[in-house]
Design a protein around this motif. Sequence first.
Motif, PDB file in Angstrom:
ATOM      1  N   GLY A  81       0.776  -1.227   0.000  1.00  0.00           N
ATOM      2  CA  GLY A  81       0.000   0.000   0.000  1.00  0.00           C
ATOM      3  C   GLY A  81       0.808   1.277   0.000  1.00  0.00           C
ATOM      4  N   SER A  82       2.119   1.189  -0.162  1.00  0.00           N
ATOM      5  CA  SER A  82       2.944   2.395  -0.174  1.00  0.00           C
ATOM      6  C   SER A  82       3.173   2.881  -1.601  1.00  0.00           C
ATOM      7  CB  SER A  82       4.292   2.118   0.503  1.00  0.00           C
ATOM      8  OG  SER A  82       4.959   1.055  -0.158  1.00  0.00           O
ATOM      9  N   ARG A  83       3.623   4.129  -1.702  1.00  0.00           N
ATOM     10  CA  ARG A  83       4.049   4.664  -2.992  1.00  0.00           C
ATOM     11  C   ARG A  83       5.567   4.761  -2.972  1.00  0.00           C
ATOM     12  NH1 ARG A  83       1.285  10.140  -4.097  1.00  0.00           N
ATOM     13  NH2 ARG A  83       1.365  10.324  -1.831  1.00  0.00           N
ATOM     14  N   ILE A  84       6.193   4.226  -3.995  1.00  0.00           N
ATOM     15  CA  ILE A  84       7.645   4.142  -4.032  1.00  0.00           C
ATOM     16  C   ILE A  84       8.170   4.987  -5.188  1.00  0.00           C
ATOM     17  CG2 ILE A  84       9.632   2.608  -4.244  1.00  0.00           C
ATOM     18  CD1 ILE A  84       7.810   0.383  -3.119  1.00  0.00           C
ATOM     19  N   PHE A  85       9.038   5.928  -4.857  1.00  0.00           N
ATOM     20  CA  PHE A  85       9.624   6.816  -5.855  1.00  0.00           C
ATOM     21  C   PHE A  85      11.094   6.434  -6.025  1.00  0.00           C
ATOM     22  CE2 PHE A  85       6.135   8.953  -3.805  1.00  0.00           C
ATOM     23  CZ  PHE A  85       5.443   9.565  -4.845  1.00  0.00           C
ATOM     24  N   GLU A  86      11.459   5.980  -7.206  1.00  0.00           N
ATOM     25  CA  GLU A  86      12.847   5.630  -7.498  1.00  0.00           C
ATOM     26  C   GLU A  86      13.480   6.791  -8.257  1.00  0.00           C
ATOM     27  OE1 GLU A  86      13.700   1.882  -9.156  1.00  0.00           O
ATOM     28  OE2 GLU A  86      12.575   0.757  -7.655  1.00  0.00           O
ATOM     29  N   VAL A  87      14.446   7.436  -7.614  1.00  0.00           N
ATOM     30  CA  VAL A  87      15.071   8.636  -8.168  1.00  0.00           C
ATOM     31  C   VAL A  87      16.491   8.288  -8.620  1.00  0.00           C
ATOM     32  CG1 VAL A  87      15.753  11.012  -7.689  1.00  0.00           C
ATOM     33  CG2 VAL A  87      13.739  10.035  -6.539  1.00  0.00           C
ATOM     34  N   ASP A  88      16.800   8.628  -9.865  1.00  0.00           N
ATOM     35  CA  ASP A  88      18.152   8.379 -10.367  1.00  0.00           C
ATOM     36  C   ASP A  88      18.328   9.094 -11.700  1.00  0.00           C
ATOM     37  OD1 ASP A  88      20.763   7.259 -10.517  1.00  0.00           O
ATOM     38  OD2 ASP A  88      20.028   5.454  -9.516  1.00  0.00           O
ATOM     39  N   LEU A  89      19.536   8.988 -12.257  1.00  0.00           N
ATOM     40  CA  LEU A  89      19.808   9.542 -13.571  1.00  0.00           C
ATOM     41  C   LEU A  89      18.961   8.821 -14.615  1.00  0.00           C
ATOM     42  CD1 LEU A  89      23.696   9.639 -13.259  1.00  0.00           C
ATOM     43  CD2 LEU A  89      22.175  11.637 -13.249  1.00  0.00           C
ATOM     44  N   ALA A  90      18.561   9.539 -15.647  1.00  0.00           N
ATOM     45  CA  ALA A  90      17.697   8.955 -16.676  1.00  0.00           C
ATOM     46  C   ALA A  90      18.334   7.722 -17.318  1.00  0.00           C
ATOM     47  CB  ALA A  90      17.378  10.003 -17.740  1.00  0.00           C
ATOM     48  N   GLY A  91      19.632   7.799 -17.601  1.00  0.00           N
ATOM     49  CA  GLY A  91      20.310   6.669 -18.228  1.00  0.00           C
ATOM     50  C   GLY A  91      20.327   5.442 -17.341  1.00  0.00           C
ATOM     51  N   THR A  92      20.545   5.646 -16.055  1.00  0.00           N
ATOM     52  CA  THR A  92      20.546   4.536 -15.101  1.00  0.00           C
ATOM     53  C   THR A  92      19.165   3.905 -15.016  1.00  0.00           C
ATOM     54  OG1 THR A  92      22.299   5.590 -13.812  1.00  0.00           O
ATOM     55  CG2 THR A  92      20.989   3.909 -12.700  1.00  0.00           C
ATOM     56  N   GLN A  93      18.141   4.737 -15.031  1.00  0.00           N
ATOM     57  CA  GLN A  93      16.780   4.204 -14.957  1.00  0.00           C
ATOM     58  C   GLN A  93      16.419   3.409 -16.207  1.00  0.00           C
ATOM     59  OE1 GLN A  93      14.516   7.769 -13.939  1.00  0.00           O
ATOM     60  NE2 GLN A  93      14.430   7.061 -11.828  1.00  0.00           N
ATOM     61  N   GLN A  94      16.908   3.838 -17.361  1.00  0.00           N
ATOM     62  CA  GLN A  94      16.628   3.083 -18.583  1.00  0.00           C
ATOM     63  C   GLN A  94      17.305   1.714 -18.519  1.00  0.00           C
ATOM     64  OE1 GLN A  94      14.447   3.910 -21.156  1.00  0.00           O
ATOM     65  NE2 GLN A  94      14.812   1.715 -21.474  1.00  0.00           N
ATOM     66  N   CYS A  95      18.541   1.684 -17.999  1.00  0.00           N
ATOM     67  CA  CYS A  95      19.223   0.404 -17.824  1.00  0.00           C
ATOM     68  C   CYS A  95      18.440  -0.512 -16.884  1.00  0.00           C
ATOM     69  CB  CYS A  95      20.633   0.631 -17.291  1.00  0.00           C
ATOM     70  SG  CYS A  95      21.775   1.379 -18.476  1.00  0.00           S
ATOM     71  N   LYS A  96      17.853   0.065 -15.858  1.00  0.00           N
ATOM     72  CA  LYS A  96      17.083  -0.750 -14.917  1.00  0.00           C
ATOM     73  C   LYS A  96      15.824  -1.290 -15.587  1.00  0.00           C
ATOM     74  CE  LYS A  96      15.313  -0.959 -10.244  1.00  0.00           C
ATOM     75  NZ  LYS A  96      15.320  -0.323  -8.918  1.00  0.00           N
ATOM     76  N   ARG A  97      15.141  -0.445 -16.336  1.00  0.00           N
ATOM     77  CA  ARG A  97      13.941  -0.915 -17.045  1.00  0.00           C
ATOM     78  C   ARG A  97      14.292  -2.066 -17.973  1.00  0.00           C
ATOM     79  NH1 ARG A  97       9.480   2.789 -17.324  1.00  0.00           N
ATOM     80  NH2 ARG A  97       9.883   4.757 -16.270  1.00  0.00           N
ATOM     81  N   ASP A  98      15.422  -1.925 -18.667  1.00  0.00           N
ATOM     82  CA  ASP A  98      15.864  -2.995 -19.574  1.00  0.00           C
ATOM     83  C   ASP A  98      16.162  -4.272 -18.798  1.00  0.00           C
ATOM     84  OD1 ASP A  98      15.659  -1.174 -21.644  1.00  0.00           O
ATOM     85  OD2 ASP A  98      17.809  -0.741 -21.727  1.00  0.00           O
TER      86      ASP A  98
ATOM     87  N   GLU B  98       2.428  -1.066  -9.925  1.00  0.00           N
ATOM     88  CA  GLU B  98       1.741   0.211 -10.115  1.00  0.00           C
ATOM     89  C   GLU B  98       2.142   1.244  -9.068  1.00  0.00           C
ATOM     90  OE1 GLU B  98      -2.423  -0.444 -10.197  1.00  0.00           O
ATOM     91  OE2 GLU B  98      -2.391  -1.604 -12.074  1.00  0.00           O
ATOM     92  N   THR B  99       2.678   0.783  -7.963  1.00  0.00           N
ATOM     93  CA  THR B  99       3.060   1.703  -6.885  1.00  0.00           C
ATOM     94  C   THR B  99       4.364   2.444  -7.170  1.00  0.00           C
ATOM     95  OG1 THR B  99       4.156  -0.153  -5.787  1.00  0.00           O
ATOM     96  CG2 THR B  99       1.905   0.352  -5.099  1.00  0.00           C
ATOM     97  N   VAL B 100       5.108   2.030  -8.184  1.00  0.00           N
ATOM     98  CA  VAL B 100       6.431   2.596  -8.449  1.00  0.00           C
ATOM     99  C   VAL B 100       6.349   3.783  -9.398  1.00  0.00           C
ATOM    100  CG1 VAL B 100       8.718   2.152  -9.436  1.00  0.00           C
ATOM    101  CG2 VAL B 100       7.610   0.412  -8.023  1.00  0.00           C
ATOM    102  N   ARG B 101       7.083   4.825  -9.061  1.00  0.00           N
ATOM    103  CA  ARG B 101       7.239   5.979  -9.943  1.00  0.00           C
ATOM    104  C   ARG B 101       8.726   6.214 -10.165  1.00  0.00           C
ATOM    105  NH1 ARG B 101       2.824   4.778 -10.053  1.00  0.00           N
ATOM    106  NH2 ARG B 101       0.895   5.995  -9.777  1.00  0.00           N
ATOM    107  N   TYR B 102       9.130   6.295 -11.422  1.00  0.00           N
ATOM    108  CA  TYR B 102      10.518   6.608 -11.750  1.00  0.00           C
ATOM    109  C   TYR B 102      10.664   8.120 -11.884  1.00  0.00           C
ATOM    110  CZ  TYR B 102      11.166   1.648 -12.770  1.00  0.00           C
ATOM    111  OH  TYR B 102      11.237   0.279 -12.671  1.00  0.00           O
ATOM    112  N   VAL B 103      11.648   8.659 -11.192  1.00  0.00           N
ATOM    113  CA  VAL B 103      11.870  10.106 -11.189  1.00  0.00           C
ATOM    114  C   VAL B 103      13.297  10.368 -11.665  1.00  0.00           C
ATOM    115  CG1 VAL B 103      11.807  12.211  -9.809  1.00  0.00           C
ATOM    116  CG2 VAL B 103      10.314  10.284  -9.209  1.00  0.00           C
ATOM    117  N   SER B 104      13.430  10.907 -12.864  1.00  0.00           N
ATOM    118  CA  SER B 104      14.751  11.165 -13.434  1.00  0.00           C
ATOM    119  C   SER B 104      15.304  12.480 -12.900  1.00  0.00           C
ATOM    120  CB  SER B 104      14.665  11.214 -14.965  1.00  0.00           C
ATOM    121  OG  SER B 104      14.225   9.979 -15.478  1.00  0.00           O
ATOM    122  N   THR B 105      16.450  12.412 -12.241  1.00  0.00           N
ATOM    123  CA  THR B 105      17.032  13.600 -11.612  1.00  0.00           C
ATOM    124  C   THR B 105      18.553  13.488 -11.556  1.00  0.00           C
ATOM    125  OG1 THR B 105      15.098  14.062 -10.213  1.00  0.00           O
ATOM    126  CG2 THR B 105      17.186  14.929  -9.466  1.00  0.00           C
TER     127      THR B 105
END
Length: 277
Positions: free
Chosen positions: A101-118, A129-136
């Motif tokens: 039931g929590s909301r999870i915000f994953e904050v990282d560089l855009a390139g790092t987040q793309q590698c994680k998605r891959d 659905e609880t995860v939000r990627y935040v590029s920063t």
Amino acid sequence: MAKSSTRTVAALRAMHQLMDEPRIFDDPLALKILGDAGREEVLQASTQSDDPMSKALRIALAVRSRLAEDEWAGAYQNGVRQYVLLGAGLDTYAYRHTANGSRIFEVDLAGTQQCKRDALRAAGMGVPETVRYVSTDFERDDLDAALGSAGFDRKAPAFFSWLGVTPYLDEQAVFRTVDFMARCAPGSAVVFDYIVAPSLLAPMERLALEMLGAKLAENGEPLKTFFDPVRLEEQMLLRGYRTATSIRPEQITERYLKNRGDGAKAGNVTRLLHARV
């Protein structure tokens, strides 16, 4: 978190699952998220002789992840429902806990987040659905605005896990993020790690830090910022935190490393700090 350090941290976290008994930090997805090639590298490395530096790094990474998740669990029990991973890298918490039931915000560089998605896609791991990627970029971007755009509620408390990031930032960027968190709702808290100022370390500790720093610099990730634990606590309080406590090595040993048969112990080069708003 830069790409190379992201992979290294993830590999060491996976090696901890295989090489250190008893485990300090359980992560059943640590190997899976590395993919076939990464998994084979870790499995091969785990059969070779265990050098002291590798073990020390594994223990430090396992302890910091365990402490952060333990403190988040306590915050959750007290009603906090926003979990922000600053420099999330290949952290797997959100994929191990999909229904709390929590909301999870994953904050990282855009390139790092793309590698994680891959990596998640290749491993057949869906994004909850609880995860939000935040590029920063912590040194260039406005964290407040970026989180707000992702649905972060400034009026509700949040727990921040900020691991493996501060040494790579300039001091101004560190305190800019510290100040943002201090303005969050009462009941918010953060756990972050930092490197102790070399002048406060013993000669062998300084040497180990110099060796690690040289290797990181070769990979394009130089260490930039170090702190005096006492002065850092004072700065946190001056910036609006109700409490700020650097956790000493003996406290880490008592909490997580007592009565182990492998000789693992907490180092003094890095410290963890827990602060409450």
